[in-house]
Design an enzyme around this catalytic site. Structure first.
Site, PDB file in Angstrom:
ATOM      1  N   HIS A 249      11.906  -3.992   4.382  1.00 27.94           N
ATOM      2  CA  HIS A 249      10.452  -4.372   3.842  1.00 27.94           C
ATOM      3  C   HIS A 249      10.427  -4.796   2.384  1.00 27.94           C
ATOM      4  O   HIS A 249       9.366  -5.180   1.932  1.00 27.94           O
ATOM      5  CB  HIS A 249       9.622  -2.941   4.021  1.00 27.94           C
ATOM      6  CG  HIS A 249       8.126  -3.439   4.082  1.00 27.94           C
ATOM      7  ND1 HIS A 249       7.682  -4.202   4.919  1.00 27.94           N
ATOM      8  CD2 HIS A 249       6.990  -2.926   3.232  1.00 27.94           C
ATOM      9  CE1 HIS A 249       6.389  -4.449   4.740  1.00 27.94           C
ATOM     10  NE2 HIS A 249       5.965  -3.657   3.694  1.00 27.94           N
TER      11      HIS A 249
ATOM     12  N   ASP B  82      13.010  -4.934   8.829  1.00 24.40           N
ATOM     13  CA  ASP B  82      12.011  -4.403   8.305  1.00 24.40           C
ATOM     14  C   ASP B  82      11.680  -3.233   9.262  1.00 24.40           C
ATOM     15  O   ASP B  82      11.474  -3.344  10.655  1.00 24.40           O
ATOM     16  CB  ASP B  82      10.834  -5.267   8.286  1.00 24.40           C
ATOM     17  CG  ASP B  82       9.713  -4.678   7.370  1.00 24.40           C
ATOM     18  OD1 ASP B  82       9.420  -3.530   7.448  1.00 24.40           O
ATOM     19  OD2 ASP B  82       8.896  -5.652   6.841  1.00 24.40           O
TER      20      ASP B  82
ATOM     21  N   SER C 262       2.625  -7.071   2.660  1.00 26.04           N
ATOM     22  CA  SER C 262       2.380  -6.015   3.524  1.00 26.04           C
ATOM     23  C   SER C 262       0.761  -5.744   3.750  1.00 26.04           C
ATOM     24  O   SER C 262       0.280  -6.828   4.051  1.00 26.04           O
ATOM     25  CB  SER C 262       2.973  -5.010   2.884  1.00 26.04           C
ATOM     26  OG  SER C 262       3.135  -3.693   3.960  1.00 26.04           O
ATOM     27  N   PHE C 263       0.215  -4.787   3.221  1.00 24.55           N
ATOM     28  CA  PHE C 263      -1.030  -4.703   3.177  1.00 24.55           C
ATOM     29  C   PHE C 263      -1.724  -5.777   2.310  1.00 24.55           C
ATOM     30  O   PHE C 263      -3.027  -6.169   2.672  1.00 24.55           O
ATOM     31  CB  PHE C 263      -1.399  -3.417   2.412  1.00 24.55           C
ATOM     32  CG  PHE C 263      -2.693  -3.192   1.508  1.00 24.55           C
ATOM     33  CD1 PHE C 263      -3.827  -3.040   2.219  1.00 24.55           C
ATOM     34  CD2 PHE C 263      -2.653  -3.303   0.165  1.00 24.55           C
ATOM     35  CE1 PHE C 263      -5.089  -2.940   1.448  1.00 24.55           C
ATOM     36  CE2 PHE C 263      -3.977  -3.310  -0.556  1.00 24.55           C
ATOM     37  CZ  PHE C 263      -5.255  -3.108   0.048  1.00 24.55           C
TER      38      PHE C 263
ATOM     39  N   SER D 103       0.834  -1.084  -0.016  1.00 30.17           N
ATOM     40  CA  SER D 103       0.017  -0.182  -0.039  1.00 30.17           C
ATOM     41  C   SER D 103       0.907   1.293   0.132  1.00 30.17           C
ATOM     42  O   SER D 103       0.301   2.513   0.412  1.00 30.17           O
ATOM     43  CB  SER D 103      -0.894   0.065   1.456  1.00 30.17           C
ATOM     44  OG  SER D 103      -0.246   0.130   2.465  1.00 30.17           O
TER      45      SER D 103
END
Length: 278
Positions: free
Chosen positions: A256, A228, A107-108, A38
């Site tokens: 990340h 991260d 992630s998202f 995102s």
């Protein structure tokens, strides 16, 4: 950039859950659906471009721009929720007439993949969660900065520094490309509407219930970068603990951007996991 231009960033489109959805469709064989993160200016291509060729050698790889991102339609007044994004992702695999897919969420996109597997377990064969949201955690300063981005080249460069462990990967060219992507018409407007302050609410809204996660029986690969600074490593440890058929891989010297900083090893790891016999 216009979706009609001849660049690698531009793929195909299909109507999914009522939205004209832009996506990449490469390779052939068993389908795997890649769900991006995102960050500002993100698209499926920006997120997955370094691993698409390797993953597509053995299977059909589908990488859509999720609702509100990239070149997928942005209806005026759209309210962005986990329910909306799950419905869009399911609508996408329905539109392609795929009864079941492997899911890789970043992630998202990991929170979305997790929720999709919980709500539609029969549509998912195997699950890969990378740097994933989807469990309760305290908002990090890194994620607060990502979701709170306001467009400028300096702000984009600072965010890319947050994503990468090896700062040499954050070139002026990459920062310029991502900045330009973030200021295309409509991009920032939809992005800023997704996770307004206080952004802990956004973290909480993307989390699935512990009991639902523990009830998952899918074979699951959890991947995280040790360094991260956006999503804490503790998320991966929680997921590996709660998901009964989970295995965990932590990349050292990695932020990340697992799929970018360790693209070759990431692709081999995912390919091997998806190829394993039940």
């Amino acid at each position: 950039m216009n979706p009609g231009s001849h660049t690698p960033e531009i793929g195909r489109s299909i109507v999914a859950a009522g939205l004209r959805t832009h996506f990449h469709d490469v390779g052939s064989g068993a389908p795997v659906l890649l769900l991006h993160g995102s960050g500002p200016g993100v698209s499926a291509w920006a997120n997955w471009r370094t691993v698409l060729p390797a993953l597509a050698q053995q299977r059909r790889v589908l990488a859509p721009d999720l609702s509100g991102f990239g070149f997928t339609d942005r209806p005026a007044g759209q309210v962005y929720t986990l329910d909306h994004w799950v419905a869009h992702a399911v609508g996408f695999i329905d539109a392609l007439e795929l009864p079941q897919v492997d899911l890789v969420g970043n992630s998202f996109g990991g929170a979305l993949a997790l929720a999709l597997a919980i709500r539609h377990p029969q549509r998912v064969r195997r699950l890969v969660l990378m740097g994933s949201v989807g469990v309760p955690f305290t908002l990090t300063p890194g994620l607060d900065a990502v979701w709170g981005y306001t467009p400028s080249l300096d702000n984009m460069r600072a965010l890319l520094d947050l994503f990468a462990y090896d700062r040499s990967r954050v070139t002026d060219e990459l920062a310029e490309l991502r900045y330009q992507a973030s200021i295309q018409p409509g991009f920032q407007e939809s992005f800023s509407a997704m996770f307004p302050a206080p952004r802990q609410r956004g973290v909480d809204a993307l989390a699935s219930a512990e009991a639902d996660i523990r009830a998952l029986t899918h074979e699951t690969l959890v991947i995280h970068g040790r360094e991260d600074r956006v999503i804490p490593l503790s998320n991966a440890l929680t997921l590996a603990d709660w998901i009964v058929n989970a295995q965990l891989h932590v990349f050292g010297r990695c932020g990340h951007w697992t799929q970018i900083e360790h693209s070759g090893r990431f692709a081999r790891l995912v390919n091997d996991f998806l190829d394993e016999s039940e």
